[in-house]
Write an enzyme that holds these catalytic residues in place. Structure first.
Site: not given
Ligand code: UT7
Length: 337
Positions: A122, A262, A293
């Site tokens: 990225c 980004h 993205n």
């Molecule tokens: O471009 C290169 C660089 N990339 C980035 O900068 C991306 C950086 N990361 C992110 O943008 C975020 O981490 C995400 C958008 C990918 C995820 O958001 P998050 O707030 O970090 O979510 P998480 O992984 O901490 O998950 C939170 C909750 C979990 O449930 P519990 O454990 O709180 O019950 C996950 O199981 O959301 C759940 N979850 C989902 N729910 C619905 C994880 N993925 C999904 C999904 N749909 N797709």
């Protein structure tokens, strides 16, 4: 002592033109959610993405790159034959060698310009702009074409909850050339290889093919991402890098007109803007909402959209900052062409 002749250098470099190519297929969240047991509401809340764009089979890396490059050349008023170097930032050109840059340079008609790919995920476009600026100022090249391009849909597992809703396809390009005023500030860049595993191809090609003892998976090695650690790293560390880039450019946030981070996640964009205390007047790129993205393509796509809408005007000061797999990052201030 014999003194070798040296290349005449240019005092400054600037972006002379920008162009982009948006992939043709719009994919709203509703079309992604069933395969990953998610919802439109969750995706919008966590990432700000409403839809992303995927390339059709005909929209190859080369087709999208040439499309974006032709627009950048036109915007710059530069002929392809006058380009002295082509740098393509991508991680989704699916052939290990040769670099796709040579085919792109040939199709554009650059008359045998040196052409090579760089792999900084990225952060690739900002790496490319830094290299182009130094090539121009050092006299190695008069005009450099920098392209950021991805077809991440090819290497995204649409059943993987952590990545399926994020990644997308597209291309953006910039022409960099000599200028009588500074148009590209010194880059602030770096890497953190301790976090190498956070975003990566799931397995290497040997594991796909396998051996007699270890049969290969035989499936495309998709991208994997530990989203939350990347999210925290980007939200906290990147604002510091952005401030360093402002300092290196000799300006403050008050002097900025445009912020083009980004397009990884709308919450990261907001966290950075808050942490940097960006004043109200700074227009912020939010292309991710409809584009997803697109890794190396995200910054030129977003900047081009802001130029087209009038949010970014010629002569504005724009802060670019990109970060991703590696982990790798790069930031610089540029004058909008
Ligand atoms: O471009 C290169 C660089 N990339 C980035 O900068 C991306 C950086 N990361 C992110 O943008 C975020 O981490 C995400 C958008 C990918 C995820 O958001 P998050 O707030 O970090 O979510 P998480 O992984 O901490 O998950 C939170 C909750 C979990 O449930 P519990 O454990 O709180 O019950 C996950 O199981 O959301 C759940 N979850 C989902 N729910 C619905 C994880 N993925 C999904 C999904 N749909 N797709």
């Amino acid at each position: 002592m014999i003194v070798m002749s040296s290349t005449p250098t240019a005092p400054h470099a600037a972006i002379l033109g920008i162009g982009s190519y948006r992939a043709s297929i719009e994919v709203p969240n509703a079309e992604i959610v069933d395969a990953i047991d998610s919802s439109d509401e969750w995706i919008q809340q966590r990432s700000g993405i409403r839809a992303r764009r995927f390339a059709s089979p005909e929209e190859t890396i080369q087709v999208m790159s040439v499309g974006a490059a032709r627009k950048a050349l036109e915007h710059a008023g530069v002929e392809a034959v006058d380009i002295d170097c082509v740098i393509v930032a991508t991680v989704s050109h699916l052939m290990q060698t040769p670099a796709i840059a040579t085919a792109i340079a040939h199709e554009l008609g650059t008359d045998k310009a040196p052409a090579f790919d760089i792999s900084a995920a990225c952060a690739g476009f900002c790496h490319g702009i830094a290299l182009a600026s130094d090539l121009v100022r050092g006299g190695t090249a008069g005009k450099v074409l920098v392209i950021g391009v991805e077809r991440l849909s090819d290497i995204t597992d649409l059943t993987d909850r952590g990545t399926a809703f994020i990644f997308a396809d597209g291309a953006g390009a910039a022409v960099v050339g000599a200028s009588d005023r500074p148009g590209i500030s010194p880059v602030v860049w770096g890497s953190d290889g301790e976090q190498f595993d956070l975003i990566r191809q799931r397995e290497d090609w040997r594991d796909v093919v396998g051996s007699d003892e270890h049969p290969g998976s035989g499936v495309m090695p998709h991208l994997t991402m530990q989203g939350n650690p990347v999210f925290r790293w980007a939200s906290f560390t990147m604002a510091k890098v952005a401030n360093e880039a402002l300092a290196k450019a000799g300006i403050t946030a008050d002097d900025l007109d445009v912020f083009v981070p980004h397009q990884a996640n709308m919450r990261i964009i907001d966290a950075m803007a808050r942490s940097m205390k960006l004043p109200e007047h700074v227009r912020i790129a939010r292309d991710i909402a409809e584009q997803g993205n697109t890794s190396a393509a995200s910054i030129p796509l977003a900047l081009d959209a802001m130029i087209a809408s009038g949010e970014a005007r010629s002569g504005d000061l724009a802060l670019l900052i990109a970060f991703g797999a590696g982990l790798a990052y790069a930031a610089q201030v540029v004058v909008v062409p």
